[in-house]
Write an enzyme that holds these catalytic residues in place. Structure first.
Site, mmCIF file in Angstrom:
data_model
loop_
_atom_site.group_PDB
_atom_site.id
_atom_site.type_symbol
_atom_site.label_atom_id
_atom_site.label_comp_id
_atom_site.label_asym_id
_atom_site.label_seq_id
_atom_site.Cartn_x
_atom_site.Cartn_y
_atom_site.Cartn_z
ATOM 1 C CD GLU A 16 -2.861 -1.168 2.360
ATOM 2 O OE1 GLU A 16 -3.679 -0.245 2.473
ATOM 3 O OE2 GLU A 16 -2.758 -2.084 3.180
ATOM 4 C CB SER A 142 -5.829 -1.556 0.259
ATOM 5 O OG SER A 142 -5.634 -0.344 0.926
ATOM 6 C CE1 TYR A 211 -7.104 4.060 -0.526
ATOM 7 C CE2 TYR A 211 -6.641 1.857 -1.334
ATOM 8 C CZ TYR A 211 -6.863 2.727 -0.287
ATOM 9 O OH TYR A 211 -6.861 2.267 1.002
ATOM 10 N NE ARG A 250 -13.677 2.477 5.866
ATOM 11 C CZ ARG A 250 -12.539 2.209 5.214
ATOM 12 N NH1 ARG A 250 -11.597 3.126 5.089
ATOM 13 N NH2 ARG A 250 -12.349 1.017 4.698
ATOM 14 C CG ASP A 252 -14.914 -1.265 5.713
ATOM 15 O OD1 ASP A 252 -15.233 -0.065 5.849
ATOM 16 O OD2 ASP A 252 -13.797 -1.619 5.284
ATOM 17 C CD GLU A 269 -11.235 -5.225 6.526
ATOM 18 O OE1 GLU A 269 -10.284 -5.926 6.904
ATOM 19 O OE2 GLU A 269 -11.324 -4.765 5.372
ATOM 20 C CG ASN A 271 -8.526 0.793 7.583
ATOM 21 O OD1 ASN A 271 -7.495 1.087 8.174
ATOM 22 N ND2 ASN A 271 -8.638 0.848 6.274
ATOM 23 N N GLY A 275 -7.632 5.568 4.969
ATOM 24 C CA GLY A 275 -6.976 6.410 3.975
ATOM 25 C C GLY A 275 -7.278 7.886 4.178
#
Length: 308
Positions: A16, A142, A211, A250, A252, A269, A271, A275
């Site tokens: 990443e 990612s 992205y 964050r 999901d 999950e 994070n 990003g």
């Protein structure tokens, strides 16, 4: 404590790296505009020596992937006694391990999909569970290495046991959950808005969807019932707290409302290093809550600490 000098940790050597460089540059520019002295560090193996010599007031962690969000850089910063943003050693390591994070989340009453950890060479010809299912690297971010196995696929995905695979020996095999992609950020002890992510031209929210410009459409606030909206916020905050996250995270989710509005909500999950690129979700959520990008980053710098 007046925190004037911020070292932005970016780049690194995970898959990443490009995302981290983009996040780091955006954060550095915004922090400079907020009046901070900023030094950008493209993280290499000598990062501890560079930080020890630099002696910044705060390290802003804009790294992604292994080393940057698995507890490793966090341990270095603890050793150097440099306050840093985002989660600490334990929460970072735990969140990076999808299987162990799911165990903790489930124990906290958060709904997760049935799954098992399998060695990648263990199912060359026999499905490890009834399709459809998803194969994920246990410790990547990612959506790297994620493979969706459909109902009509006769054999397990061959790429997982091939020489092309570079995401570790163990994989997480998880029941595929139909439905909509929802995500919710947490800032301190407050859940932010819920966003629906609609991939554009992709089957799921993969790396390019996340992205690439135009790779996905972000709908905030998500067009769901107030009851479901609040439930997602509650679960995101519960996951943040159960795993021990700090600063910003964050979570999901998948929300299957094909048969009823209540439907099925599944946590996927958390994070710990969301990003910070121009197309990133959490800065949008903070903006929806009334924070400019600079104000949001200033909050993160002021929230930084050791022993997180």
């Amino acid at each position: 404590m007046s925190r004037k000098h911020v070292a932005v940790l970016m780049g690194g050597f995970s898959s990443e790296r490009p995302v981290s460089l983009s996040s780091g540059k955006a954060c550095a520019a915004a922090l400079e505009a907020e009046g901070f002295q900023v030094t950008c560090i493209d993280v290499a193996r000598d990062v501890s020596e560079r930080l020890a010599a630099l002696k910044p007031d705060v390290a802003f962690n804009a790294l992604h992937g292994p080393f940057g969000e698995d507890g490793t850089i966090q341990g270095i910063l603890e050793y150097l006694e440099i306050p840093y943003t985002h989660s600490g050693v334990l929460a970072s390591a735990l969140a990076m391990d999808k299987d162990k994070a799911k165990l903790v989340a489930a124990a906290a009453g958060i709904p997760v999909a049935e799954s098992q950890v399998v060695n990648r060479f263990a199912f060359p010809s026999v499905h490890p569970m009834k399709p459809p299912y998803v194969v994920k690297p246990v410790r990547e971010g990612s959506s790297f290495g994620v493979v969706i196995v459909t109902e009509d696929q006769a054999h397990p995905p061959q790429v997982v046991s091939s020489t092309e695979w570079r995401y570790g020996e163990d994989v997480l095999v998880e029941r595929y959950v139909y439905g909509r992609e929802l995500t919710c950020g947490v800032m301190g002890e407050t859940a932010l808005g819920v966003t629906e992510v609609v991939p554009q031209g992709h089957n799921f929210y993969d790396y390019d969807s996340k992205y690439a410009a135009g790779g996905s459409k972000h709908v905030i606030p998500a067009k769901i019932s107030p009851n479901i909206y609040q439930k997602i916020q509650t679960l995101a905050l519960r996951a943040h707290q159960a795993i021990g996250c700090r600063g910003v995270s964050r979570s999901d989710f998948r929300y299957d409302d094909r048969f009823s509005e209540d439907g099925e909500i599944i946590w996927l999950e958390v994070n710990t290093q969301p990003g910070m690129t121009p197309t990133s979700l959490v800065p949008e959520m903070a903006g929806h809550a009334g924070y400019s990008f600079g104000e949001f980053l200033r909050w993160m710098v002021e929230d930084a600490s050791c022993l997180r």
